[in-house]
Design a protein around this motif. Structure first.
Motif, PDB file in Angstrom:
ATOM      1  N   ARG A 133       3.323  66.393 -79.228  1.00 15.43           N
ATOM      2  CA  ARG A 133       4.444  65.691 -79.857  1.00 15.43           C
ATOM      3  C   ARG A 133       5.726  66.510 -79.728  1.00 15.43           C
ATOM      4  O   ARG A 133       5.679  67.731 -79.666  1.00 15.43           O
ATOM      5  CB  ARG A 133       4.146  65.384 -81.332  1.00 15.43           C
ATOM      6  CG  ARG A 133       2.982  64.411 -81.504  1.00 15.43           C
ATOM      7  CD  ARG A 133       2.734  64.085 -82.975  1.00 15.43           C
ATOM      8  NE  ARG A 133       1.652  63.122 -83.112  1.00 15.43           N
ATOM      9  CZ  ARG A 133       1.786  61.813 -83.032  1.00 15.43           C
ATOM     10  NH1 ARG A 133       2.990  61.290 -82.833  1.00 15.43           N
ATOM     11  NH2 ARG A 133       0.757  61.002 -83.152  1.00 15.43           N
ATOM     12  N   GLU A 134       6.861  65.795 -79.716  1.00 17.98           N
ATOM     13  CA  GLU A 134       8.150  66.454 -79.588  1.00 17.98           C
ATOM     14  C   GLU A 134       8.976  66.222 -80.842  1.00 17.98           C
ATOM     15  O   GLU A 134       8.967  65.136 -81.423  1.00 17.98           O
ATOM     16  CB  GLU A 134       8.926  65.932 -78.376  1.00 17.98           C
ATOM     17  CG  GLU A 134      10.286  66.607 -78.197  1.00 17.98           C
ATOM     18  CD  GLU A 134      11.008  66.199 -76.925  1.00 17.98           C
ATOM     19  OE1 GLU A 134      12.117  66.726 -76.690  1.00 17.98           O
ATOM     20  OE2 GLU A 134      10.463  65.361 -76.177  1.00 17.98           O
ATOM     21  N   LEU A 135       9.700  67.265 -81.244  1.00 17.69           N
ATOM     22  CA  LEU A 135      10.527  67.202 -82.444  1.00 17.69           C
ATOM     23  C   LEU A 135      11.883  66.580 -82.153  1.00 17.69           C
ATOM     24  O   LEU A 135      12.577  66.975 -81.227  1.00 17.69           O
ATOM     25  CB  LEU A 135      10.723  68.614 -83.008  1.00 17.69           C
ATOM     26  CG  LEU A 135      11.706  68.746 -84.192  1.00 17.69           C
ATOM     27  CD1 LEU A 135      11.191  67.973 -85.412  1.00 17.69           C
ATOM     28  CD2 LEU A 135      11.931  70.211 -84.540  1.00 17.69           C
ATOM     29  N   PHE A 136      12.248  65.585 -82.986  1.00 20.12           N
ATOM     30  CA  PHE A 136      13.586  65.008 -82.967  1.00 20.12           C
ATOM     31  C   PHE A 136      14.140  65.078 -84.385  1.00 20.12           C
ATOM     32  O   PHE A 136      13.379  65.117 -85.354  1.00 20.12           O
ATOM     33  CB  PHE A 136      13.550  63.546 -82.504  1.00 20.12           C
ATOM     34  CG  PHE A 136      13.107  63.369 -81.072  1.00 20.12           C
ATOM     35  CD1 PHE A 136      14.042  63.328 -80.055  1.00 20.12           C
ATOM     36  CD2 PHE A 136      11.753  63.250 -80.755  1.00 20.12           C
ATOM     37  CE1 PHE A 136      13.637  63.169 -78.730  1.00 20.12           C
ATOM     38  CE2 PHE A 136      11.340  63.088 -79.441  1.00 20.12           C
ATOM     39  CZ  PHE A 136      12.290  63.047 -78.425  1.00 20.12           C
ATOM     40  N   VAL A 137      15.449  65.122 -84.497  1.00 12.43           N
ATOM     41  CA  VAL A 137      16.090  65.127 -85.809  1.00 12.43           C
ATOM     42  C   VAL A 137      16.964  63.880 -85.912  1.00 12.43           C
ATOM     43  O   VAL A 137      17.892  63.696 -85.122  1.00 12.43           O
ATOM     44  CB  VAL A 137      16.939  66.391 -86.031  1.00 12.43           C
ATOM     45  CG1 VAL A 137      17.648  66.328 -87.379  1.00 12.43           C
ATOM     46  CG2 VAL A 137      16.076  67.639 -85.943  1.00 12.43           C
ATOM     47  N   GLU A 138      16.638  63.028 -86.870  1.00 18.33           N
ATOM     48  CA  GLU A 138      17.378  61.785 -87.082  1.00 18.33           C
ATOM     49  C   GLU A 138      17.898  61.748 -88.510  1.00 18.33           C
ATOM     50  O   GLU A 138      17.117  61.778 -89.463  1.00 18.33           O
ATOM     51  CB  GLU A 138      16.473  60.577 -86.812  1.00 18.33           C
ATOM     52  CG  GLU A 138      15.948  60.517 -85.373  1.00 18.33           C
ATOM     53  CD  GLU A 138      15.030  59.325 -85.149  1.00 18.33           C
ATOM     54  OE1 GLU A 138      14.768  58.583 -86.131  1.00 18.33           O
ATOM     55  OE2 GLU A 138      14.568  59.138 -84.004  1.00 18.33           O
ATOM     56  N   ASP A 139      19.217  61.722 -88.648  1.00 18.34           N
ATOM     57  CA  ASP A 139      19.852  61.709 -89.969  1.00 18.34           C
ATOM     58  C   ASP A 139      19.383  62.876 -90.835  1.00 18.34           C
ATOM     59  O   ASP A 139      19.137  62.739 -92.034  1.00 18.34           O
ATOM     60  CB  ASP A 139      19.567  60.386 -90.694  1.00 18.34           C
ATOM     61  CG  ASP A 139      20.142  59.187 -89.957  1.00 18.34           C
ATOM     62  OD1 ASP A 139      21.222  59.339 -89.359  1.00 18.34           O
ATOM     63  OD2 ASP A 139      19.508  58.119 -89.960  1.00 18.34           O
TER      64      ASP A 139
END
Length: 312
Positions: A133-139
């Motif tokens: 899995r890959e980390l994303f930052v949303e809000d």
């Protein structure tokens, strides 16, 4: 992360952290001594520094060569790869006395000489991964999504990282930039100085290495920061070596910064000279040299790659 990095380096970031060239001029002198040996038989050598910072490294290199190796200095051209108008102006002021020797570029070009950097690759954005899995930052919130990027999957497979159970950071931009360097390095060397690790050492960083720096303070959650912050990650030197092979860049050596400095007569002679004096300025400078050897000496690595003739 990519957008935050681009925004940050458009500004004057010198208040947030310092690099080895800011510690003492002997760092630049040691590097100049080494670079001059690499291009001794080049008719019209070019030094291309990736990311010139405040311009202090360029100043120290050119000042050393002008004094110690005027013959090489006379036939040398020095370029700084930089895209920040703010930093270019700072560099031009610092390098005013070398205005006929230093040039600026925002793209690479065919050259014979040395492409080198100090703390450049650590600034390039990385993909943060863990167990597929890959980390994303949303809000401001962390979201882990399944890895679908085929390039990431290929790098994981090639580097043998499939079974790593903890956080993994991959810099695709590092690979792409390395390819651009190789395309333009007709003859010569690529030298990287940065903090980082090899594949064998990844387990030392189970939580990854991405951090931020602001006013010399560490921010462990830089992706959530609203204010501009220097986001950085350790350089995977095994990645640079492995993909360098594809691009015709052959490893000459990979060593610690400490070993690199101790092999420099310019550094060693200055170290011992400062050890003989007791005035405050020399004591302070000696302390900074010790910082290079101890605090930075093992964390920082120096990678030298040679361009094979097939690159031309």
């Amino acid at each position: 992360m990519s957008q935050k990095v681009k925004e940050y380096y458009q500004r004057d970031f010198r208040k947030d952290f310092f690099t080895a060239p800011e510690l003492d001029r002997v760092f630049g002198h040691a590097l100049a001594e080494h670079l001059s040996k690499l291009v001794g038989d080049f008719e019209k050598p070019v030094f291309l520094e990736l990311g010139g910072g405040s311009g202090v490294l360029a100043y120290d290199i050119l000042q050393y060569l002008r004094e110690k190796n005027p013959e090489l200095y006379g036939r040398l051209k020095y370029y700084i790869y930089e895209f920040s108008p703010t930093l270019i102006e700072i560099q031009k002021r610092r390098l005013e006395e070398f205005r006929d020797k230093v040039f600026w570029c925002n793209s690479l070009f065919p050259l014979e000489g040395v492409v080198f950097s100090n703390e450049f690759f650590d600034c390039l954005p990385v993909h943060v991964l863990k167990e597929g899995r890959e980390l994303f930052v949303e809000d401001g919130k962390e979201v882990w999504l399944e890895v679908k990027d085929q390039r990431l999957k290929e790098v994981i497979r090639r580097m043998g990282y499939e079974k790593i159970p903890h956080v993994l950071e991959l810099c695709i931009d590092c690979i792409d930039f390395l390819r651009e360097i190789s395309k333009n390095l007709v003859r010569g060397y690529h030298l990287v100085i940065d903090y980082g690790y090899t594949s064998e050492e990844i387990s030392r960083f189970p939580q990854g290495t991405v951090v931020g720096y602001s006013s010399h303070k560490v921010d462990i959650n830089p992706l959530k920061s609203v204010e501009p912050v220097d986001i950085t990650a350790h350089v995977n030197f095994s990645l640079l070596e492995e993909y360098g092979k594809d691009f015709g860049l052959e490893r000459v050596y990979l060593k610690s910064l400490r070993d690199f400095l101790l092999e420099s007569s310019a550094f060693v002679e200055e170290f011992y000279r400062l050890s003989e004096f007791e005035n405050p300025e020399d004591i302070e400078r000696l302390s900074r040299l010790k910082t290079m050897l101890v605090s930075m000496g093992e964390r920082f690595r120096v990678l030298l790659q040679r361009a094979l003739s097939s690159n031309s």
